[in-house]
Design an enzyme around this catalytic site. Sequence first.
Site, PDB file in Angstrom:
ATOM      1  CB  CYS A 127      -2.732   0.702  -2.719  1.00  0.00           C
ATOM      2  SG  CYS A 127      -2.532   2.418  -3.263  1.00  0.00           S
ATOM      3  CG  ASN A 128      -9.122   1.484  -3.667  1.00  0.00           C
ATOM      4  OD1 ASN A 128     -10.057   0.920  -4.229  1.00  0.00           O
ATOM      5  ND2 ASN A 128      -8.936   1.403  -2.356  1.00  0.00           N
ATOM      6  CB  THR A 129      -3.849   5.149  -5.988  1.00  0.00           C
ATOM      7  OG1 THR A 129      -4.791   5.983  -5.286  1.00  0.00           O
ATOM      8  CG2 THR A 129      -3.140   5.988  -7.037  1.00  0.00           C
TER       9      THR A 129
ATOM     10  CE1 TYR B 160       3.102   5.594  -3.172  1.00  0.00           C
ATOM     11  CE2 TYR B 160       2.001   3.774  -4.288  1.00  0.00           C
ATOM     12  CZ  TYR B 160       3.081   4.266  -3.582  1.00  0.00           C
ATOM     13  OH  TYR B 160       4.133   3.431  -3.293  1.00  0.00           O
ATOM     14  N   GLY B 161      -2.147   9.514  -4.473  1.00  0.00           N
ATOM     15  CA  GLY B 161      -3.306  10.040  -5.195  1.00  0.00           C
ATOM     16  C   GLY B 161      -3.100  11.332  -5.946  1.00  0.00           C
TER      17      GLY B 161
ATOM     18  CG  ASP C 236      -1.886   1.212   1.229  1.00  0.00           C
ATOM     19  OD1 ASP C 236      -2.363   1.592   0.135  1.00  0.00           O
ATOM     20  OD2 ASP C 236      -2.127   1.787   2.296  1.00  0.00           O
ATOM     21  CB  SER C 237       0.199   4.757  -0.857  1.00  0.00           C
ATOM     22  OG  SER C 237      -1.041   4.945  -0.184  1.00  0.00           O
TER      23      SER C 237
ATOM     24  CB  CYS D 210      -8.847   5.471  -0.298  1.00  0.00           C
ATOM     25  SG  CYS D 210      -7.198   5.708   0.427  1.00  0.00           S
ATOM     26  CB  THR D 211      -6.860   0.328   1.618  1.00  0.00           C
ATOM     27  OG1 THR D 211      -5.606   0.942   1.282  1.00  0.00           O
ATOM     28  CG2 THR D 211      -7.307  -0.594   0.494  1.00  0.00           C
ATOM     29  CG  HIS D 212      -5.011   5.513   3.885  1.00  0.00           C
ATOM     30  ND1 HIS D 212      -4.424   4.996   2.761  1.00  0.00           N
ATOM     31  CD2 HIS D 212      -3.989   5.944   4.682  1.00  0.00           C
ATOM     32  CE1 HIS D 212      -3.107   5.117   2.866  1.00  0.00           C
ATOM     33  NE2 HIS D 212      -2.822   5.681   4.020  1.00  0.00           N
TER      34      HIS D 212
END
Length: 267
Positions: A73-75, A42-43, A10-11, A183-185
Amino acid sequence: MDNRPIGLLDSGVGGFTVVKKVIEKLPHESTVFIGDSANMPYGDKSREQIIELTRRSVKFLLQKKVKLIIFACNTATAVAMPTLQNEVEQQIIGVIQSGSLAAARTTKNKKVAVAATPVTINSHAYQKEIKFRDPDIKVMEVAAPELAPLIESQKDYDTNLAAVKRSIAPLKDQDFDTFVLGCTHYPLIQNEFVEALGDKIQIVDPADQVAQYTFNVMRRDGLFSSFDQAGKHEYYTTGDPDKFSEMGRRFLGQADLTSHQVDTRNL
């Protein structure tokens, strides 16, 4: 049988939300998770930057001899996954496909809202994936550039809630019944989303479906571990290991969780 660990990237700390679901679904599997906190978010980066940063994390995980890789991480899923899947033998599993499937199954009025980073939103990856499953679903997308960095900085509830309300303001008066945490956050502050959206909205956390899909892939390909005891879990970050560990301990409930700092620039 395959006793190598599962790799996740992930970021930043958001990947812990996927790690948690994977451990719950696959308790006998070991995992290696790297969060690239030194380079988040990353977005707001270019496509080329995102691919290169993600490639570094992939190389790190390959050095750990993982049997498959989850882009938590979606991005990275939206931008880097198509390129990097062609560069490695291990299967890569992304979060967007799983989240879209869950959203399409959840909505009753065929109206779905998605909040994510600007890059993920601009890729329209969720819109494409959801409409692929049901062309009649209307997908509303909103970019939330401030949320992931805010979550990394671990602010208080009221600060997070105010930021969530600002971020979803463009969705006011939209008649959606399902909301995707793109977003996984975001699941790290899911309570704030629940308060901001109200209890009538169904919230989709793609991590649930990712864990199930990973289970299905491993069963299909004979990748389950032969161990019958709990798996071992390793945590790495390019950022501050103390902050990274603190978030991991809080979210995973592992009181003895420690993480290690790594430099992926020269891999």
